[in-house]
Design a protein around this motif. Structure first.
Motif, PDB file in Angstrom:
ATOM      1  N   LEU A 231      41.018  58.657  46.701  1.00 34.02           N
ATOM      2  CA  LEU A 231      40.242  58.135  45.579  1.00 34.02           C
ATOM      3  C   LEU A 231      41.063  57.134  44.769  1.00 34.02           C
ATOM      4  CD1 LEU A 231      37.689  58.217  43.831  1.00 34.02           C
ATOM      5  CD2 LEU A 231      38.779  60.070  42.538  1.00 34.02           C
ATOM      6  N   VAL A 232      42.308  57.471  44.480  1.00 32.30           N
ATOM      7  CA  VAL A 232      43.184  56.561  43.731  1.00 32.30           C
ATOM      8  C   VAL A 232      43.398  55.279  44.518  1.00 32.30           C
ATOM      9  CG1 VAL A 232      45.525  56.260  42.847  1.00 32.30           C
ATOM     10  CG2 VAL A 232      44.306  58.396  42.421  1.00 32.30           C
ATOM     11  N   GLN A 233      43.604  55.374  45.810  1.00 30.96           N
ATOM     12  CA  GLN A 233      43.798  54.190  46.649  1.00 30.96           C
ATOM     13  C   GLN A 233      42.546  53.324  46.652  1.00 30.96           C
ATOM     14  OE1 GLN A 233      46.656  53.187  48.186  1.00 30.96           O
ATOM     15  NE2 GLN A 233      45.567  51.314  48.726  1.00 30.96           N
ATOM     16  N   SER A 234      41.385  53.959  46.715  1.00 31.56           N
ATOM     17  CA  SER A 234      40.126  53.225  46.705  1.00 31.56           C
ATOM     18  C   SER A 234      39.929  52.498  45.375  1.00 31.56           C
ATOM     19  CB  SER A 234      38.971  54.194  46.960  1.00 31.56           C
ATOM     20  OG  SER A 234      37.741  53.528  46.877  1.00 31.56           O
ATOM     21  N   ILE A 235      40.188  53.173  44.262  1.00 30.15           N
ATOM     22  CA  ILE A 235      40.073  52.547  42.945  1.00 30.15           C
ATOM     23  C   ILE A 235      41.043  51.375  42.833  1.00 30.15           C
ATOM     24  CG2 ILE A 235      40.468  52.899  40.472  1.00 30.15           C
ATOM     25  CD1 ILE A 235      39.395  55.769  40.876  1.00 30.15           C
ATOM     26  N   TYR A 236      42.258  51.584  43.290  1.00 30.39           N
ATOM     27  CA  TYR A 236      43.263  50.519  43.270  1.00 30.39           C
ATOM     28  C   TYR A 236      42.764  49.314  44.060  1.00 30.39           C
ATOM     29  CZ  TYR A 236      47.459  47.869  44.301  1.00 30.39           C
ATOM     30  OH  TYR A 236      48.364  46.862  44.449  1.00 30.39           O
ATOM     31  N   ASP A 237      42.212  49.537  45.238  1.00 30.95           N
ATOM     32  CA  ASP A 237      41.726  48.436  46.077  1.00 30.95           C
ATOM     33  C   ASP A 237      40.592  47.678  45.394  1.00 30.95           C
ATOM     34  OD1 ASP A 237      43.588  48.991  48.031  1.00 30.95           O
ATOM     35  OD2 ASP A 237      42.213  50.183  49.265  1.00 30.95           O
ATOM     36  N   TYR A 238      39.651  48.411  44.757  1.00 30.45           N
ATOM     37  CA  TYR A 238      38.541  47.753  44.075  1.00 30.45           C
ATOM     38  C   TYR A 238      39.020  46.936  42.866  1.00 30.45           C
ATOM     39  CZ  TYR A 238      34.962  50.103  46.841  1.00 30.45           C
ATOM     40  OH  TYR A 238      34.162  50.517  47.863  1.00 30.45           O
ATOM     41  N   VAL A 239      39.937  47.482  42.111  1.00 32.93           N
ATOM     42  CA  VAL A 239      40.481  46.749  40.962  1.00 32.93           C
ATOM     43  C   VAL A 239      41.235  45.517  41.451  1.00 32.93           C
ATOM     44  CG1 VAL A 239      42.153  46.855  39.077  1.00 32.93           C
ATOM     45  CG2 VAL A 239      40.554  48.744  39.429  1.00 32.93           C
ATOM     46  N   HIS A 240      42.011  45.675  42.494  1.00 35.60           N
ATOM     47  CA  HIS A 240      42.758  44.552  43.062  1.00 35.60           C
ATOM     48  C   HIS A 240      41.804  43.456  43.517  1.00 35.60           C
ATOM     49  CE1 HIS A 240      45.469  42.706  46.219  1.00 35.60           C
ATOM     50  NE2 HIS A 240      46.197  42.646  45.124  1.00 35.60           N
ATOM     51  N   LEU A 241      40.748  43.833  44.217  1.00 33.54           N
ATOM     52  CA  LEU A 241      39.755  42.879  44.685  1.00 33.54           C
ATOM     53  C   LEU A 241      39.044  42.210  43.506  1.00 33.54           C
ATOM     54  CD1 LEU A 241      38.233  41.637  47.082  1.00 33.54           C
ATOM     55  CD2 LEU A 241      36.635  43.544  46.911  1.00 33.54           C
ATOM     56  N   ALA A 242      38.710  42.982  42.478  1.00 35.38           N
ATOM     57  CA  ALA A 242      38.030  42.427  41.302  1.00 35.38           C
ATOM     58  C   ALA A 242      38.918  41.412  40.580  1.00 35.38           C
ATOM     59  CB  ALA A 242      37.624  43.546  40.352  1.00 35.38           C
ATOM     60  N   LEU A 243      40.201  41.699  40.476  1.00 29.55           N
ATOM     61  CA  LEU A 243      41.109  40.761  39.824  1.00 29.55           C
ATOM     62  C   LEU A 243      41.219  39.460  40.606  1.00 29.55           C
ATOM     63  CD1 LEU A 243      43.906  43.179  38.594  1.00 29.55           C
ATOM     64  CD2 LEU A 243      42.241  41.951  37.193  1.00 29.55           C
ATOM     65  N   TRP A 244      41.321  39.549  41.921  1.00 34.19           N
ATOM     66  CA  TRP A 244      41.378  38.336  42.736  1.00 34.19           C
ATOM     67  C   TRP A 244      40.070  37.553  42.637  1.00 34.19           C
ATOM     68  CZ3 TRP A 244      45.279  35.691  44.221  1.00 34.19           C
ATOM     69  CH2 TRP A 244      46.504  36.319  44.468  1.00 34.19           C
ATOM     70  N   ALA A 245      38.930  38.257  42.621  1.00 34.44           N
ATOM     71  CA  ALA A 245      37.635  37.588  42.494  1.00 34.44           C
ATOM     72  C   ALA A 245      37.529  36.882  41.145  1.00 34.44           C
ATOM     73  CB  ALA A 245      36.502  38.595  42.667  1.00 34.44           C
ATOM     74  N   THR A 246      38.017  37.516  40.098  1.00 37.87           N
ATOM     75  CA  THR A 246      38.004  36.907  38.767  1.00 37.87           C
ATOM     76  C   THR A 246      38.875  35.656  38.742  1.00 37.87           C
ATOM     77  OG1 THR A 246      37.645  39.075  37.760  1.00 37.87           O
ATOM     78  CG2 THR A 246      38.466  37.321  36.322  1.00 37.87           C
ATOM     79  N   LEU A 247      40.035  35.746  39.348  1.00 39.91           N
ATOM     80  CA  LEU A 247      40.914  34.571  39.406  1.00 39.91           C
ATOM     81  C   LEU A 247      40.251  33.439  40.177  1.00 39.91           C
ATOM     82  CD1 LEU A 247      43.633  33.183  38.903  1.00 39.91           C
ATOM     83  CD2 LEU A 247      44.435  34.199  41.032  1.00 39.91           C
ATOM     84  N   ALA A 248      39.636  33.750  41.319  1.00 42.31           N
ATOM     85  CA  ALA A 248      38.964  32.722  42.115  1.00 42.31           C
ATOM     86  C   ALA A 248      37.816  32.095  41.316  1.00 42.31           C
ATOM     87  CB  ALA A 248      38.452  33.323  43.420  1.00 42.31           C
TER      88      ALA A 248
END
Length: 99
Positions: A9-26
């Motif tokens: 669960l922690v790994q999944s949350i980390y992955d989603y937050v990581h993806l969201a941050l990259w999407a925001t930057l893009a």
């Protein structure tokens, strides 16, 4: 020891937050390139025009202070002297920055 479910669960949350941050930057980069970057030269030109107007007003005010305002014989010479003085000061300052 943490269970595998919690770790997943922690790994999944980390992955989603990581993806969201990259999407925001893009998204921000695309917004900047589409709306901000094309206007940068116009903004720089506007700022330069304002700077020139402000300097001209300062020059006029200084010459008027010394009774060499618009309409006097010495007005043009006063403006030329002030422009030369500003040019020398700016060059001196630029030379100090180039060290």
């Amino acid at each position: 020891m943490k269970s595998n479910g919690t770790l997943a669960l922690v790994q999944s949350i980390y992955d989603y937050v990581h993806l969201a941050l990259w999407a925001t930057l893009a998204a921000f980069v695309l917004f900047f390139l589409a709306f901000i970057a094309p206007r940068l030269p116009e903004a720089a030109a506007r700022a330069e025009r304002l700077r020139i107007q402000k300097i001209a007003q300062e020059n006029e005010g200084y010459c008027a202070k010394w009774q060499m305002g618009l309409g006097t014989k010495m007005h043009d010479q006063c403006i030329l002297d002030l422009q030369e003085l500003r040019w020398k000061v700016e060059n001196r300052f630029a030379d100090q920055l180039d060290f």
